[in-house]
Design a protein around this motif. Sequence first.
Motif, mmCIF file in Angstrom:
data_model
loop_
_atom_site.group_PDB
_atom_site.id
_atom_site.type_symbol
_atom_site.label_atom_id
_atom_site.label_comp_id
_atom_site.label_asym_id
_atom_site.label_seq_id
_atom_site.Cartn_x
_atom_site.Cartn_y
_atom_site.Cartn_z
ATOM 1 N N ILE A 271 29.161 43.677 43.975
ATOM 2 C CA ILE A 271 30.553 43.209 44.065
ATOM 3 C C ILE A 271 30.773 42.027 43.134
ATOM 4 C CG2 ILE A 271 32.268 42.167 45.610
ATOM 5 C CD1 ILE A 271 31.159 43.885 47.854
ATOM 6 N N ALA A 272 29.778 41.144 43.023
ATOM 7 C CA ALA A 272 29.898 39.987 42.131
ATOM 8 C C ALA A 272 30.038 40.420 40.677
ATOM 9 C CB ALA A 272 28.693 39.065 42.302
ATOM 10 N N VAL A 273 29.299 41.447 40.281
ATOM 11 C CA VAL A 273 29.398 41.957 38.902
ATOM 12 C C VAL A 273 30.793 42.506 38.631
ATOM 13 C CG1 VAL A 273 28.598 43.778 37.352
ATOM 14 C CG2 VAL A 273 26.944 42.386 38.584
ATOM 15 N N VAL A 274 31.332 43.283 39.581
ATOM 16 C CA VAL A 274 32.678 43.833 39.418
ATOM 17 C C VAL A 274 33.717 42.720 39.360
ATOM 18 C CG1 VAL A 274 34.447 45.282 40.477
ATOM 19 C CG2 VAL A 274 32.059 46.018 40.514
ATOM 20 N N ALA A 275 33.597 41.739 40.250
ATOM 21 C CA ALA A 275 34.555 40.622 40.266
ATOM 22 C C ALA A 275 34.515 39.852 38.952
ATOM 23 C CB ALA A 275 34.258 39.698 41.442
ATOM 24 N N GLY A 276 33.325 39.623 38.424
ATOM 25 C CA GLY A 276 33.217 38.937 37.143
ATOM 26 C C GLY A 276 33.851 39.724 36.012
ATOM 27 N N ALA A 277 33.674 41.053 36.030
ATOM 28 C CA ALA A 277 34.284 41.890 34.992
ATOM 29 C C ALA A 277 35.809 41.827 35.065
ATOM 30 C CB ALA A 277 33.803 43.331 35.138
ATOM 31 N N LEU A 278 36.369 41.839 36.273
ATOM 32 C CA LEU A 278 37.824 41.759 36.424
ATOM 33 C C LEU A 278 38.369 40.432 35.898
ATOM 34 C CD1 LEU A 278 38.280 43.334 39.989
ATOM 35 C CD2 LEU A 278 38.729 44.400 37.779
ATOM 36 N N THR A 279 37.626 39.352 36.106
ATOM 37 C CA THR A 279 38.060 38.050 35.583
ATOM 38 C C THR A 279 37.985 38.019 34.058
ATOM 39 O OG1 THR A 279 37.333 36.894 37.590
ATOM 40 C CG2 THR A 279 37.604 35.569 35.607
ATOM 41 N N GLN A 336 31.732 55.658 36.183
ATOM 42 C CA GLN A 336 32.744 54.601 36.319
ATOM 43 C C GLN A 336 32.308 53.321 35.619
ATOM 44 O OE1 GLN A 336 35.614 55.648 37.320
ATOM 45 N NE2 GLN A 336 35.797 55.583 39.540
ATOM 46 N N TRP A 337 31.024 52.991 35.739
ATOM 47 C CA TRP A 337 30.518 51.785 35.092
ATOM 48 C C TRP A 337 30.690 51.869 33.571
ATOM 49 C CZ3 TRP A 337 26.697 52.064 31.411
ATOM 50 C CH2 TRP A 337 26.013 53.273 31.311
ATOM 51 N N LEU A 381 37.061 50.102 38.055
ATOM 52 C CA LEU A 381 36.332 49.191 38.935
ATOM 53 C C LEU A 381 37.015 48.923 40.273
ATOM 54 C CD1 LEU A 381 34.859 46.575 36.434
ATOM 55 C CD2 LEU A 381 33.906 48.742 37.241
ATOM 56 N N LEU A 382 38.344 49.023 40.361
ATOM 57 C CA LEU A 382 38.988 48.792 41.657
ATOM 58 C C LEU A 382 38.567 49.832 42.698
ATOM 59 C CD1 LEU A 382 42.620 47.601 40.791
ATOM 60 C CD2 LEU A 382 40.753 46.274 41.799
ATOM 61 N N PRO A 383 38.528 51.141 42.366
ATOM 62 C CA PRO A 383 37.984 52.084 43.353
ATOM 63 C C PRO A 383 36.497 51.856 43.638
ATOM 64 C CG PRO A 383 39.277 53.240 41.684
ATOM 65 C CD PRO A 383 39.078 51.851 41.191
ATOM 66 N N LEU A 441 29.896 40.593 25.396
ATOM 67 C CA LEU A 441 28.617 40.202 25.983
ATOM 68 C C LEU A 441 28.526 40.541 27.463
ATOM 69 C CD1 LEU A 441 27.997 36.727 24.276
ATOM 70 C CD2 LEU A 441 26.937 38.934 23.736
ATOM 71 N N TYR A 442 29.662 40.589 28.159
ATOM 72 C CA TYR A 442 29.626 40.871 29.597
ATOM 73 C C TYR A 442 29.486 42.370 29.873
ATOM 74 C CZ TYR A 442 30.546 40.206 34.570
ATOM 75 O OH TYR A 442 30.423 40.165 35.937
ATOM 76 N N ALA A 443 29.904 43.207 28.940
ATOM 77 C CA ALA A 443 29.911 44.660 29.167
ATOM 78 C C ALA A 443 28.564 45.207 29.636
ATOM 79 C CB ALA A 443 30.394 45.376 27.904
ATOM 80 N N PRO A 444 27.409 44.798 29.047
ATOM 81 C CA PRO A 444 26.128 45.348 29.525
ATOM 82 C C PRO A 444 25.822 45.031 30.985
ATOM 83 C CG PRO A 444 25.859 44.333 27.366
ATOM 84 C CD PRO A 444 27.224 43.959 27.854
ATOM 85 N N ALA A 445 26.454 44.001 31.556
ATOM 86 C CA ALA A 445 26.199 43.676 32.966
ATOM 87 C C ALA A 445 26.619 44.813 33.885
ATOM 88 C CB ALA A 445 26.934 42.389 33.346
ATOM 89 N N LEU A 446 27.578 45.639 33.452
ATOM 90 C CA LEU A 446 28.028 46.749 34.280
ATOM 91 C C LEU A 446 26.972 47.848 34.403
ATOM 92 C CD1 LEU A 446 31.764 47.069 33.172
ATOM 93 C CD2 LEU A 446 30.824 45.958 35.190
ATOM 94 N N LEU A 447 25.896 47.768 33.594
ATOM 95 C CA LEU A 447 24.776 48.706 33.766
ATOM 96 C C LEU A 447 24.162 48.595 35.159
ATOM 97 C CD1 LEU A 447 23.006 48.371 30.300
ATOM 98 C CD2 LEU A 447 23.911 50.490 31.276
ATOM 99 N N LEU A 448 24.321 47.445 35.790
ATOM 100 C CA LEU A 448 23.805 47.260 37.142
ATOM 101 C C LEU A 448 24.440 48.249 38.122
ATOM 102 C CD1 LEU A 448 22.013 45.493 39.026
ATOM 103 C CD2 LEU A 448 24.018 44.046 39.390
ATOM 104 N N LEU A 449 25.664 48.683 37.828
ATOM 105 C CA LEU A 449 26.362 49.611 38.717
ATOM 106 C C LEU A 449 25.956 51.060 38.486
ATOM 107 C CD1 LEU A 449 29.966 48.131 38.364
ATOM 108 C CD2 LEU A 449 28.295 47.630 40.146
#
Length: 522
Positions: A271-279, A336-337, A381-383, A441-449
């Motif tokens: 959830i933290a990764v998704v929230a950071g991406a939305l910001t 989705q990620w 990411l919202l769903p 730079l933040y895009a690769p963090a979504l690999l966690l999902l």
Amino acid sequence: MDGEGGSCGLAKSAAVKLSEMGERTKQLGTAMRDPHRQRRIILVIVCVALLLDNMLYMVIVPIIPDYLADLESEQSEHVHVVMHPNVSSNGTSLDKSTKDNLDMQIGVLFASKAILQLLVNPLSGTFIDRVGYDIPLLIGLTVMFVSTCIFAFAENYATLFAARSLQGLGSAFADTSGIAMIADKYTEEAERSRALGIALAFISFGSLVAPPFGGVLYEFAGKRVPFIVLACICLADGFLLLTVIKPFSNRTRENMPVGTPIYRLMVDPYIAVVAGALTVCNIPLAFLEPTIANWMETTMHSSQWEMGLTWLPAFFPHVLGVYITVKLAAKNPNLQWFYGALGMVIIGASSCTVPACKTFGQLIAPLCGICFGIALVDTALLPTLAFLVDVRHVSVYGSVYAIADISYSVAYAMGPIVAGQIVHNLGFVQLNLGMGLVNVLYAPALLLLRNVCQMKPSYSERDNLLEEAPQGLYDTIRMEERRARKKGYSSAGNCLSVDENGFDPFRAQRSLSEESSGPEYT
């Protein structure tokens, strides 16, 4: 006799009409009780609420700076007359210090809504989890109606500031409860993505159409008219909510499961990764809105209508991005990620190309790219937030969408205040390059999902994850509705492993490989 016959005929026709009206009312009542029709009406109510909130957020853009400048000029002229009664003022103009002070006031006024929304969201999310989604939505619409009326009749900065802050309070309830209600009513992944995509399209439409709507009405009808129109729509939406949902007679609220506390959701890494991406993905939009007009004026010598219509063309690629993501998610829900990461790369590349534009026509392309990328990220990411709550926590969505609202509020609270300072100290080019680099730079963090999305069950997650009997009427109704769609599916053999925090995709992957000899889905 003829008169009596005519009277009897009129009476009969009136009786027939009353009977037809009664039958139509009965049919309407039956339609309201139909779950599928009711949730469509609920989607309309929520979309109108989101449209109003974003129109109220952006409608002041062409109105308030001009209105505050007129108030400041009147005050300066009044002071001049008092101090120099025998000297003509000749239309006293604002000096540099007064203009700087006015810019600061406008920035604080614009940011006050997001700041209060940021502060209230942790409380509103918990409140929504406790009482359900309908009453908080009604509270939000009521507060928005009051704040809009105050905007219409405010005549000084303090009253405008109070109205803007009050709007943030209403948004914290209306936005969060509305999106959470959509996630709750649309339980299947494809339907949920489609419904949230429609809501995002209304959000985009409200944000982009509000400045020309407010500017035209302000120019030809005065300051009050745009706010009165929006207040009337808000009032109608509230009455429709009371008629369709009847929030004060909803008994299932008493049997709702206890939602996961918001502080536990905040420390969930996914959830933290998704929230950071939305910001991060909303930072370019939030930072460009208050700074791009001045840059266009100094760099391109743009006219007022060009600056006013800067973002309007971007509405179409935003809707296109929502549509494409919904279609792709229906075919490949495990990616989705990837759609979110791709959107962040597009945002980053588009943001970096903004300073290179020399004409209004050239500028439209990167701004459309930014909005297209934001549509990809939000729609993907919202769903996913609702899915993460389904499989890792309890299927109550108030707190998790409060976290999403906090993510948006962080970007829009910083934008009007921080962006101007960055442009003044570092420059407009550096601002855009920095925002673009952060997104890439933040895009690769979504690999966690990736592993989470791959573990999506074929059927209802709630059925797969409940290891004990449903608790209360709420869970029982939800369970029966989802079982009705399953056509004989049995989940006894392939129940996913759940730890103390909910679903663990890595543990579940090992568990499924060990149980490969168990019963298969039918």
